[in-house]
Design a protein around this motif. Structure first.
Motif, PDB file in Angstrom:
ATOM      1  N   HIS A 164       0.838  -1.202   0.000  1.00  0.00           N
ATOM      2  CA  HIS A 164       0.000   0.000   0.000  1.00  0.00           C
ATOM      3  C   HIS A 164       0.870   1.247   0.000  1.00  0.00           C
ATOM      4  O   HIS A 164       1.978   1.260   0.538  1.00  0.00           O
ATOM      5  CB  HIS A 164      -1.048  -0.005   1.116  1.00  0.00           C
ATOM      6  CG  HIS A 164      -0.548   0.035   2.524  1.00  0.00           C
ATOM      7  ND1 HIS A 164      -0.211   1.206   3.155  1.00  0.00           N
ATOM      8  CD2 HIS A 164      -0.356  -0.952   3.436  1.00  0.00           C
ATOM      9  CE1 HIS A 164       0.150   0.935   4.404  1.00  0.00           C
ATOM     10  NE2 HIS A 164       0.089  -0.364   4.604  1.00  0.00           N
ATOM     11  N   GLU A 166       1.624  -7.155   3.027  1.00  0.00           N
ATOM     12  CA  GLU A 166       2.259  -6.887   4.318  1.00  0.00           C
ATOM     13  C   GLU A 166       1.683  -7.817   5.401  1.00  0.00           C
ATOM     14  O   GLU A 166       0.726  -8.526   5.175  1.00  0.00           O
ATOM     15  CB  GLU A 166       1.982  -5.436   4.728  1.00  0.00           C
ATOM     16  CG  GLU A 166       0.501  -5.189   5.002  1.00  0.00           C
ATOM     17  CD  GLU A 166       0.188  -3.774   5.468  1.00  0.00           C
ATOM     18  OE1 GLU A 166       1.056  -3.128   6.056  1.00  0.00           O
ATOM     19  OE2 GLU A 166      -0.944  -3.331   5.237  1.00  0.00           O
ATOM     20  N   GLU A 179      -4.982   2.081   2.571  1.00  0.00           N
ATOM     21  CA  GLU A 179      -5.024   0.919   3.484  1.00  0.00           C
ATOM     22  C   GLU A 179      -5.274   1.348   4.923  1.00  0.00           C
ATOM     23  O   GLU A 179      -5.939   0.657   5.683  1.00  0.00           O
ATOM     24  CB  GLU A 179      -3.711   0.124   3.390  1.00  0.00           C
ATOM     25  CG  GLU A 179      -3.802  -1.283   3.977  1.00  0.00           C
ATOM     26  CD  GLU A 179      -3.576  -1.371   5.482  1.00  0.00           C
ATOM     27  OE1 GLU A 179      -3.981  -2.369   6.089  1.00  0.00           O
ATOM     28  OE2 GLU A 179      -3.009  -0.426   6.075  1.00  0.00           O
ATOM     29  N   GLU A 180      -4.742   2.535   5.267  1.00  0.00           N
ATOM     30  CA  GLU A 180      -4.849   3.000   6.653  1.00  0.00           C
ATOM     31  C   GLU A 180      -6.200   3.670   6.915  1.00  0.00           C
ATOM     32  O   GLU A 180      -6.279   4.845   7.268  1.00  0.00           O
ATOM     33  CB  GLU A 180      -3.690   3.963   6.976  1.00  0.00           C
ATOM     34  CG  GLU A 180      -2.288   3.404   6.697  1.00  0.00           C
ATOM     35  CD  GLU A 180      -1.819   2.376   7.727  1.00  0.00           C
ATOM     36  OE1 GLU A 180      -2.575   2.082   8.671  1.00  0.00           O
ATOM     37  OE2 GLU A 180      -0.693   1.877   7.567  1.00  0.00           O
ATOM     38  N   ASP A 213       6.100   0.241   6.972  1.00  0.00           N
ATOM     39  CA  ASP A 213       4.650   0.110   6.759  1.00  0.00           C
ATOM     40  C   ASP A 213       4.191   1.141   5.741  1.00  0.00           C
ATOM     41  O   ASP A 213       3.802   2.227   6.111  1.00  0.00           O
ATOM     42  CB  ASP A 213       3.917   0.256   8.094  1.00  0.00           C
ATOM     43  CG  ASP A 213       2.404   0.068   7.954  1.00  0.00           C
ATOM     44  OD1 ASP A 213       1.948  -0.389   6.891  1.00  0.00           O
ATOM     45  OD2 ASP A 213       1.684   0.390   8.922  1.00  0.00           O
ATOM     46  N   ASP A 214       4.197   0.932   4.463  1.00  0.00           N
ATOM     47  CA  ASP A 214       4.395  -0.370   3.865  1.00  0.00           C
ATOM     48  C   ASP A 214       5.262  -0.193   2.621  1.00  0.00           C
ATOM     49  O   ASP A 214       5.188  -0.949   1.679  1.00  0.00           O
ATOM     50  CB  ASP A 214       3.015  -0.954   3.537  1.00  0.00           C
ATOM     51  CG  ASP A 214       3.061  -2.342   2.949  1.00  0.00           C
ATOM     52  OD1 ASP A 214       3.952  -3.126   3.315  1.00  0.00           O
ATOM     53  OD2 ASP A 214       2.229  -2.638   2.088  1.00  0.00           O
TER      54      ASP A 214
END
Ligand SMILES: [Zn+2]
Length: 476
Positions: free
Chosen positions: A107, A200, A173-174, A139-140
């Motif tokens: 991501h 991940e 993604e977050e 991340d990431d």
């Protein structure tokens, strides 16, 4: 250089040589890993320096960068976007179709930063003492870089493939997967549909600088918020009432806090604790073994120990409940008529939500308190990625060759973009670079006020990704 470091580097050189011999046996064309380090670092630093803090994300800046890198390599790539600022990019290397595709992904967004707390500016990707410091370094954008490098190498070395290898860099993604994986799965699934995916969520654990084990995420818990709403009669604070909403809510939250939902294992967590026991010091291994016991007394004692000493492991055993918000009342002399608590519930993948809600109601056992699901963006539940699959075996073998270590399958207590893909039948596996176990508590982990990755481990992770992908996809 200390004696210990010298020994370590000799052992490392020997390991590299051993890997080279094995690689040589597999295929004639192999990447020149030393020569590739500059290029890997260049792409890694470039994507780290592009600020994709979410919100607002602006992931298109990374997508534009990747597009230009892929274009230059002659790899066709397509951009998909629900919002042009939050685009996703997909590229595909064609195989002969003997097997279904493999999807590799990363991501592009990162969580926000409190820049004042960073020694090195969070989007500087500063190299210091063998580390690269930046938001997203673990991340990431580590997975993103490894997947990108793997695509470039497959193309450059003209590796013939039994299956398509698809690259996806996704936005949001977050916390905003509606722009990323949810959008891709709902609107463009044929472009990313695959038998397996790598993303991940896994990694390699080092303690005192030594690799101890690799983890491959094969499963994750499902977040489902639950709300407790207590209602009573309002009134003057000088006249206490039996129906006080805050008193009832506090009682309900206290009961939930004392409750420990049932312990239940699946293939992943059972294997995880068994393998962890096999490599842990005896005093700790005892608890990992005992918690698997069928004797309820033995199991409960181990469960209690884990809850107190290793809460992440305790959460892996059950659907977990953590009361995280408590609100009610607005002035000291008014008895409020309503109070509300929010429980963060992380369900085991096989949990039946409606039945679990009934259990919570029974624990609360107070007609004045309503128990209901919170409205939230939920990720779907899905079965484990299989441990006897070709993909898990390939990842395990790559961990042995590259890290010379044992692999533990894990169930993540948090959620990732793999949830949506697993729900569509794609078997997903979470991977990641080696990280020092001491780094998280020191404040250098994902989402911390400093984030960093060892340069050597970035390069080793690219090799791991290449090894796993070529093993799974090259023509045999
Ligand atoms: Zn992430």
């Amino acid at each position: 250089m200390t004696h210990r470091m010298m020994l370590a580097s000799i052992l490392f050189a020997a390991a590299v040589a051993a890997v080279a011999v094995q690689l040589g046996a597999q295929s004639a064309s192999q990447p020149d890993w030393t020569a590739l380090q500059d290029e890997t670092m260049r792409h890694y630093q470039a994507v780290l320096r592009l600020d994709t803090s979410n919100p607002p994300g602006n992931e298109h800046v990374v997508v534009d960068y990747i597009k230009q890198v892929l274009d230059k390599e002659g790899i066709a790539a397509q951009i998909f976007a629900l919002d042009p600022n939050r685009s996703n990019i997909v590229a595909r290397l064609k195989g002969n179709g003997r097997k279904r595709p493999l999807l590799i992904m990363g991501h592009t967004d990162v969580v926000t930063v409190d820049a004042a707390k960073w020694k090195h500016p969070p989007f500087s990707a500063t190299r210091e003492g063998g580390y690269v410091y930046a938001r997203g370094s673990v991340d990431d954008k580590d997975n993103l870089t490894a997947s990108l490098m793997t695509m470039l190498l497959l193309k450059r070395l003209k590796v013939s493939l039994d299956r398509d290898v698809i690259f996806l860099a996704e936005a949001g993604e977050e916390g905003n997967s509606n722009f990323g994986i949810q959008f891709m799965v709902a609107q463009h699934f044929p472009d990313i549909d695959a038998e397996y995916c790598l993303a991940e969520g896994g990694g390699v654990t080092r303690i005192n600088g030594e690799v101890k084990y690799a983890t491959i995420q094969t499963l994750e818990k499902i977040p489902r918020g639950i709300e407790l709403v207590s209602r009573g009669i309002s009134g003057h604070g000088s006249v206490p009432l039996k129906t006080n909403a805050i008193v009832h809510l506090a009682g309900a939250v206290a009961k939930i806090g004392a409750w420990r939902p049932e312990v239940r294992f699946n293939e992943t967590t059972g294997t995880y604790f068994r393998r962890l026991a096999s490599i842990s010091p005896p005093d700790v291994a005892k608890y990992y073994r005992d918690v698997l016991s069928t004797d309820p007394k033995v199991r409960t004692a181990a469960d209690d120990w884990l809850f107190e000493n290793e809460p992440r492991h305790s959460s892996m055993l059950r659907t977990s409940v953590s009361p995280n918000i408590f609100t009610g009342g607005y002035r000291s002399n008014v008895i409020p008529s309503e109070a509300k608590a929010t429980l963060d519930v992380r369900m085991l993948p096989d949990e039946k939500p409606a039945e679990f809600l009934e259990q919570v109601k029974r624990v609360v056992n107070d007609p004045a308190v309503e128990v209901r699901f919170a409205n939230q963006n939920t990720r779907p539940g899905a079965p484990d990625a299989k441990l006897d699959s070709e993909a898990f075996k390939a990842l395990e073998a790559a961990a042995t060759r590259v890290y010379n270590t044992i692999t533990l399958p894990t169930m993540s207590t948090g959620a990732t973009d793999m949830a949506q893909l697993r729900a569509k039948g794609v078997q997903c596996f979470g991977i990641g670079p080696a990280i020092d176990m001491e780094d998280g508590p020191k404040g250098f982990g994902a989402h911390s006020d400093q984030e960093r990755l060892l340069e050597t481990e970035l390069h080793r992770f690219v090799r791991f990704s290449w090894e796993a992908v070529t093993d799974l996809a090259r023509a045999k």
